[in-house]
Design an enzyme around this catalytic site. Structure first.
Site, PDB file in Angstrom:
ATOM      1  N   HIS A 168      -2.698   3.146  -3.065  1.00  0.00           N
ATOM      2  CA  HIS A 168      -3.240   1.942  -2.424  1.00  0.00           C
ATOM      3  C   HIS A 168      -2.834   1.908  -0.950  1.00  0.00           C
ATOM      4  O   HIS A 168      -3.673   1.682  -0.066  1.00  0.00           O
ATOM      5  CB  HIS A 168      -2.724   0.713  -3.166  1.00  0.00           C
ATOM      6  CG  HIS A 168      -3.044  -0.589  -2.516  1.00  0.00           C
ATOM      7  ND1 HIS A 168      -4.080  -1.409  -2.935  1.00  0.00           N
ATOM      8  CD2 HIS A 168      -2.458  -1.243  -1.470  1.00  0.00           C
ATOM      9  CE1 HIS A 168      -4.119  -2.492  -2.177  1.00  0.00           C
ATOM     10  NE2 HIS A 168      -3.141  -2.421  -1.286  1.00  0.00           N
ATOM     11  N   GLU A 169      -1.561   2.147  -0.678  1.00  0.00           N
ATOM     12  CA  GLU A 169      -1.080   2.081   0.704  1.00  0.00           C
ATOM     13  C   GLU A 169      -1.636   3.210   1.558  1.00  0.00           C
ATOM     14  O   GLU A 169      -1.995   3.009   2.725  1.00  0.00           O
ATOM     15  CB  GLU A 169       0.453   2.101   0.713  1.00  0.00           C
ATOM     16  CG  GLU A 169       1.109   0.903   0.050  1.00  0.00           C
ATOM     17  CD  GLU A 169       0.639  -0.417   0.638  1.00  0.00           C
ATOM     18  OE1 GLU A 169       0.329  -0.464   1.840  1.00  0.00           O
ATOM     19  OE2 GLU A 169       0.573  -1.410  -0.116  1.00  0.00           O
ATOM     20  N   HIS A 206      -5.004   2.449   2.806  1.00  0.00           N
ATOM     21  CA  HIS A 206      -5.021   1.612   4.015  1.00  0.00           C
ATOM     22  C   HIS A 206      -4.990   2.500   5.263  1.00  0.00           C
ATOM     23  O   HIS A 206      -5.689   2.245   6.248  1.00  0.00           O
ATOM     24  CB  HIS A 206      -3.814   0.673   4.036  1.00  0.00           C
ATOM     25  CG  HIS A 206      -3.968  -0.543   3.175  1.00  0.00           C
ATOM     26  ND1 HIS A 206      -5.094  -1.332   3.199  1.00  0.00           N
ATOM     27  CD2 HIS A 206      -3.120  -1.123   2.277  1.00  0.00           C
ATOM     28  CE1 HIS A 206      -4.942  -2.343   2.354  1.00  0.00           C
ATOM     29  NE2 HIS A 206      -3.760  -2.235   1.775  1.00  0.00           N
ATOM     30  N   GLU A 217      -7.909  -5.251   0.883  1.00  0.00           N
ATOM     31  CA  GLU A 217      -7.124  -5.008  -0.327  1.00  0.00           C
ATOM     32  C   GLU A 217      -7.998  -4.493  -1.468  1.00  0.00           C
ATOM     33  O   GLU A 217      -7.590  -3.608  -2.227  1.00  0.00           O
ATOM     34  CB  GLU A 217      -6.402  -6.289  -0.760  1.00  0.00           C
ATOM     35  CG  GLU A 217      -5.315  -6.751   0.196  1.00  0.00           C
ATOM     36  CD  GLU A 217      -4.221  -5.724   0.396  1.00  0.00           C
ATOM     37  OE1 GLU A 217      -3.885  -5.008  -0.576  1.00  0.00           O
ATOM     38  OE2 GLU A 217      -3.712  -5.630   1.522  1.00  0.00           O
TER      39      GLU A 217
END
Length: 323
Positions: free
Chosen positions: A143-144, A147, A208
């Protein structure tokens, strides 16, 4: 799935840049109002002033995050498993390997920041290392890293300064000369702050969703990310309020909104059918066709949150697990 993901990523980029353009327009308008009433400046000077302020935030943003969170970067020797996961995920994402850091705080979370893809940094807290299993942690790291892949952490660093500047201007008019000009400037700054804050929150929520999808694309298992999000909400709900206050300024970089965790627990209980504290693969599969409910208070709070409602996020992960 790849073509759908590319289309959604394009829509993400479009939404973010439209919101960013609108935020800079607000900042430009506020500076124009101030300079007009003070009797100096030209449109070019107004634009340069706005660019200078935003550039300063862009350069100083990563340093501020590091200081607030107490980040220390670790070598492969110090954290071999962490580095191995970041190596694999960065390679799958097609980006340079980010720097890997740990923040010595009991707040369970992870965050990514930096100025460019080549300057990316991925950090985890001691709290999350103690809370998640290895596959859950890998999904969160995916997930990070997504980003960074989307470069939206740099955009967040840039746009978050706009409402802050408007707020400073508004506060300064309260303690300055109470004339009509100051009143007009103050009202304009307050409106700019409120609109800017809502736009920043909107961009934060949109990014997100797509970071969740990005995690699945580069190797994170949907049910493991869902389980990690579930655990993070419960872990955050028990935090001391003073801890939350200390990191309030950087919570937009976190995986979940730690300030709203207490309000999300009741809604989340419907997802864990056997109440064992995790979201299993079978439970996530059942969620695809399950009708979920979200309280009215939660819907309102979502508009004022840096992150989407957690039930909605996990519901979307259920849909991804079917692709």
């Amino acid at each position: 799935m790849r073509q759908v993901y590319k289309l959604k990523r394009f829509l993400l980029t479009l939404r973010i840049w439209l919101a960013t353009a609108l935020l800079f327009g607000i900042l430009y308008a506020i500076i124009t109002v101030i300079c007009t009433y003070l009797g100096f400046g030209t449109p070019l000077i107004f634009a340069v002033m706005a660019i200078v302020v935003v550039f300063a935030q862009y350069m100083l943003g990563p340093v501020m995050v590091e200081k607030v969170m107490g980040v220390h970067y670790v070598s492969h020797h110090e954290a071999p498993n962490l580095h191995a996961m970041v190596d694999e995920l960065a390679m799958n994402a097609g980006i340079p390997k980010p720097k890997v850091g740990i923040a010595e705080t009991s707040i369970p979370n992870a965050f990514a920041f930096g100025r460019t893809k080549g300057d990316g940094r991925v950090c985890v807290t001691r709290g999350i290392l103690n809370l998640l299993d290895e596959e859950e942690l890998k999904a969160v790291l995916g997930h990070e890293i997504s980003h960074i892949r989307h470069n939206d952490m740099a955009v967040m660093t840039l746009i978050s300064v706009v409402p802050l500047i408007c707020y400073w201007i508004f506060i300064s008019t309260l303690f300055g000369d109470r004339d009509s000009d100051a009143g007009i400037i103050g009202i304009a700054a307050l409106v700019g702050y409120l609109l800017g804050q809502l736009l920043v929150l909107f961009v934060s929520r949109v990014r997100e969703y797509y970071a969740d999808e990005g995690s699945v694309e580069i190797g994170g298992k949907p049910h493991k990310l869902a389980s990690a999000l579930y655990k993070l909400v419960y872990g955050s709900a028990n935090l001391d309020k003073r801890q939350v206050k200390e990191v309030e300024g950087v919570k937009a970089f976190f995986v979940n909104d730690i300030s709203d965790a207490g309000n999300e627990i009741n809604d989340l209980r419907q997802l864990d059918s056997n109440m064992d504290g995790v979201i299993s693969e079978s439970e996530l599969a059942e969620l695809r066709n399950m009708k979920t409910s979200i309280g009215t208070g939660s819907k309102i709070m979502e508009l004022l949150s840096t992150h989407p409602n957690m039930v909605k996020r996990i519901k979307r992960l259920a849909e991804l697990s079917d692709t």
